[in-house]
Design an enzyme around this catalytic site. Structure first.
Site, mmCIF file in Angstrom:
data_model
loop_
_atom_site.group_PDB
_atom_site.id
_atom_site.type_symbol
_atom_site.label_atom_id
_atom_site.label_comp_id
_atom_site.label_asym_id
_atom_site.label_seq_id
_atom_site.Cartn_x
_atom_site.Cartn_y
_atom_site.Cartn_z
ATOM 1 N N SER A 1 0.924 -1.168 0.089
ATOM 2 C CA SER A 1 -0.095 -0.065 -0.058
ATOM 3 C C SER A 1 0.758 1.267 0.106
ATOM 4 O O SER A 1 0.541 2.265 0.205
ATOM 5 C CB SER A 1 -0.942 0.064 1.058
ATOM 6 O OG SER A 1 -0.334 -0.411 2.471
ATOM 7 N N HIS B 1 -40.301 23.161 -10.188
ATOM 8 C CA HIS B 1 -40.168 22.438 -11.398
ATOM 9 C C HIS B 1 -39.447 23.138 -12.794
ATOM 10 O O HIS B 1 -39.715 23.068 -13.851
ATOM 11 C CB HIS B 1 -41.829 22.200 -12.069
ATOM 12 C CG HIS B 1 -42.502 21.703 -11.216
ATOM 13 N ND1 HIS B 1 -42.677 20.476 -10.750
ATOM 14 C CD2 HIS B 1 -43.327 22.263 -10.341
ATOM 15 C CE1 HIS B 1 -43.825 20.299 -9.742
ATOM 16 N NE2 HIS B 1 -44.063 21.487 -9.495
ATOM 17 N N SER C 1 -13.733 27.259 -26.188
ATOM 18 C CA SER C 1 -13.591 26.019 -26.974
ATOM 19 C C SER C 1 -12.542 26.238 -28.070
ATOM 20 O O SER C 1 -12.208 27.075 -28.529
ATOM 21 C CB SER C 1 -14.760 26.188 -27.545
ATOM 22 O OG SER C 1 -14.821 25.358 -28.999
ATOM 23 N N LYS D 1 -17.238 30.769 -27.551
ATOM 24 C CA LYS D 1 -17.904 30.050 -26.290
ATOM 25 C C LYS D 1 -16.993 30.552 -25.128
ATOM 26 O O LYS D 1 -15.905 30.846 -25.125
ATOM 27 C CB LYS D 1 -17.172 28.512 -26.453
ATOM 28 C CG LYS D 1 -18.472 27.681 -27.379
ATOM 29 C CD LYS D 1 -19.612 27.855 -26.651
ATOM 30 C CE LYS D 1 -20.489 26.859 -27.529
ATOM 31 N NZ LYS D 1 -20.644 25.587 -26.785
ATOM 32 N N ASN E 1 -17.302 28.954 -21.644
ATOM 33 C CA ASN E 1 -17.801 27.551 -20.767
ATOM 34 C C ASN E 1 -17.744 27.542 -19.615
ATOM 35 O O ASN E 1 -16.797 27.926 -18.867
ATOM 36 C CB ASN E 1 -17.512 26.300 -21.496
ATOM 37 C CG ASN E 1 -17.673 26.400 -22.797
ATOM 38 O OD1 ASN E 1 -18.833 26.555 -23.303
ATOM 39 N ND2 ASN E 1 -16.972 25.578 -23.834
ATOM 40 N N GLU F 1 -19.496 22.526 -14.133
ATOM 41 C CA GLU F 1 -19.626 21.255 -14.759
ATOM 42 C C GLU F 1 -19.012 20.048 -14.203
ATOM 43 O O GLU F 1 -19.342 18.986 -13.737
ATOM 44 C CB GLU F 1 -19.658 21.316 -16.067
ATOM 45 C CG GLU F 1 -20.537 22.073 -17.083
ATOM 46 C CD GLU F 1 -20.289 22.247 -18.454
ATOM 47 O OE1 GLU F 1 -21.335 22.594 -19.314
ATOM 48 O OE2 GLU F 1 -19.231 22.198 -18.783
ATOM 49 N N LYS G 1 -8.134 3.273 2.050
ATOM 50 C CA LYS G 1 -7.434 4.486 1.857
ATOM 51 C C LYS G 1 -7.443 5.342 0.387
ATOM 52 O O LYS G 1 -7.889 6.547 0.573
ATOM 53 C CB LYS G 1 -5.912 4.312 1.927
ATOM 54 C CG LYS G 1 -5.663 3.964 3.371
ATOM 55 C CD LYS G 1 -4.270 3.643 3.643
ATOM 56 C CE LYS G 1 -4.330 2.838 5.186
ATOM 57 N NZ LYS G 1 -5.299 1.542 5.041
HETATM 58 N N1 ARG Z 1 -1.187 -1.386 5.074
HETATM 59 C C1 ARG Z 1 -2.241 -2.061 5.887
HETATM 60 C C2 ARG Z 1 -3.553 -1.116 5.795
HETATM 61 O O1 ARG Z 1 -3.639 -0.138 5.206
HETATM 62 C C3 ARG Z 1 -1.667 -1.786 7.014
HETATM 63 C C4 ARG Z 1 -2.080 -2.666 8.170
HETATM 64 C C5 ARG Z 1 -1.473 -4.189 7.998
HETATM 65 N N2 ARG Z 1 -1.879 -5.175 9.044
HETATM 66 C C6 ARG Z 1 -1.743 -6.387 8.870
HETATM 67 N N3 ARG Z 1 -2.271 -6.884 9.689
HETATM 68 N N4 ARG Z 1 -1.541 -6.708 7.542
HETATM 69 O O2 ARG Z 1 -4.577 -1.690 6.264
#
Ligand code: ARG
Length: 460
Positions: free
Chosen positions: A23, A156, A277, A283, A285, A290, A325
């Site tokens: 991650s 309306h 445009s 134009k 816009n 939007e 996340k």
């Molecule tokens: N990268 C993990 C998350 O965002 C961190 C927690 C990881 N915990 C685990 N037991 N693998 O959730």
């Protein structure tokens, strides 16, 4: 590949598995809060005698060094690390040696990530509150400047009754005021510290959870360790609040798009907030409006993703939760930038008062008042409604407004009309008479403005 958990494994992780599991590419933005949490944890470990003061000093220095080196570009967060937590711990050990190996005592990444997300979300809520406040300030300025700017009110999308620009904007002021309140409530409800919950069952170390909660600005520690590591309710609440904010922005943007169209021309979006445009030279816009309307869908999607991730998860931590996340960050970034741009667009927009008044004068926005006039002369409302209906047909056929009819023309439909009808149904009278609380008359709007100012003075 730098892993924290290699001990019980006899084989290298498959590269694809490693990348899939990692991650670091999106949780690197938790670096500041991860270090803040780790410093508090370290101080508490020393305070309770779990590590020595010297170890605490070394670890704290290591943590601070990592942060400043990343900030000034000396240290790079690379995908060699699985996540931000591994990055920090590995680098503390690299910098200070064996003492660094004690940082994770009495802690799991499960309570660590729960803490990091809460700290990050809490400060995002604070920024978001400021942005909502910015919008409220910009709206209040328009509200104060336009209590006499008559425009048609719609139902309306058909012209209904005359209102003022001030009154119309005040409706949105109320929406964003509720949004502000919602953010406050969420912040209060989420502000309990999960640190010390461990992997799921607390720890056997004598941790002082009150101390870390206090140090990190929480009301108190959380009450159940399993809930602590698996609670993402506050993110769902926050994304719901952001979805509602986006819905409000989207509705307002839709109106601005309509008002900015050639047919309406109620407003002029400033050149600095409009786009052109590539082919049509004429134009200008309303792209910002939007895009904001479009991005509302993104934030709803983020909320739906998070709700769906959490659905059916058994206690306690599951890796699914890492998926919180990207959705949460995307919603925060999107809503934050939409609020900022929206405030800028409104602050720089100009209003075509004459065109708005002209529009209110056409389309029989005073028809209700004309019926009320007859009621005042003793005609039952239902009959008055019918008489004015006939007058509207007559006017439509003759391309005129009610006030353009001569008294003879009016009298030919109902004998109850008199000279005073013209004053009675002038747009100004129609607005001025709407004096009930929350209505558009000047005096009612002044009361609104006073209350709005009072609200703003209490939240700054
Ligand atoms: N990268 C993990 C998350 O965002 C961190 C927690 C990881 N915990 C685990 N037991 N693998 O959730």
């Amino acid at each position: 590949m730098a892993q924290l958990w290699g001990g019980r494994f006899t084989k290298e992780t498959d590269r694809k598995v490693y990348d899939f599991n990692a991650s670091i590419n999106f949780d690197r933005r938790l670096l500041d809060v991860d270090i803040e949490g780790s410093k508090a944890h370290t101080a508490m470990l020393a305070h309770t005698g779990i590590i020595t003061d010297e170890e605490c000093r070394l670890i704290t220095e290591g943590l601070e060094g990592i942060l400043s080196d990343v900030k000034n570009g000396k240290l790079e967060i690379t995908s060699e690390y699985e996540d931000v937590h591994s990055f920090v711990e590995a680098n503390v050990i690299k910098r200070i040696g064996d003492a660094g190996k004690k940082l994770h005592t009495g802690r799991s990444r499960n309570d660590q990530v729960a803490l990091d997300m809460k700290l990050y979300t809490r400060s995002d809520i604070d920024e978001m509150k400021n942005k909502v406040r910015m919008v409220l300030d910009v709206l209040l300025k328009v509200i104060e400047d336009n209590t006499q700017t008559i425009m048609p009110g719609f139902t309306h999308l058909q012209k209904a009754q005359p209102v003022t620009l001030s009154h119309h904007f005040a409706a949105y002021f109320e929406m964003f005021k509720r949004d502000y309140d919602r953010l406050l409530c969420i912040r209060e409800r989420m502000n309990y510290c999960p640190l010390g919950a461990g992997a799921l069952a607390g720890t056997t170390y004598p941790l002082d959870r009150d101390m870390t909660a206090r140090m990190l600005g929480f009301t108190a520690p959380t009450a159940n360790s399993m809930d602590s590591v698996s609670d993402r309710d506050y993110l769902i609440e926050y994304l719901s609040a952001l979805s509602i904010i986006m819905m409000h922005l989207s509705r307002f943007c839709e109106e601005i798009i309509i008002w900015n169209s050639n047919e309406y021309r109620f407003v002029n979006i400033d050149d600095s907030f409009a786009t052109g445009s590539s082919i049509m030279p004429q134009k200008k816009n309303p792209d910002i409006a939007e895009l904001t309307r479009g991005k509302c869908g993104r934030v709803y999607g983020d909320l739906m993703a998070l709700l769906t991730v959490m659905k059916g998860l058994p206690l306690a931590y599951n890796k699914d939760m890492q998926e919180d996340k990207e959705a949460a960050f995307d919603a925060m970034d999107t809503a934050g930038s939409c609020l900022e741009l929206f405030a800028g667009m409104i602050a720089s927009m100009t209003f075509n008062d004459d065109i708005m008044r002209e529009s209110a004068a056409k389309g029989f926005t005073n028809a209700t008042d004309a019926a009320d006039y007859l009621v005042g002369k003793g005609v039952p409302f239902r009959d008055a409604h019918g008489i004015i209906g006939q007058i509207v047909i007559y006017c439509d056929n003759n391309l005129k407004s009610i006030e353009d009819c001569t008294l003879d023309e009016l009298k030919s439909i109902s004998a109850y009309f008199d000279e005073d009808i013209y004053e009675f149904i002038s747009l100004k009278t129609c607005v001025d008479k709407r004096l009930t609380k929350g209505a558009p008359a000047q005096a009612a709007m002044e009361e609104f403005i006073a209350e709005a100012k009072d609200f703003l003075s209490k939240i700054s």
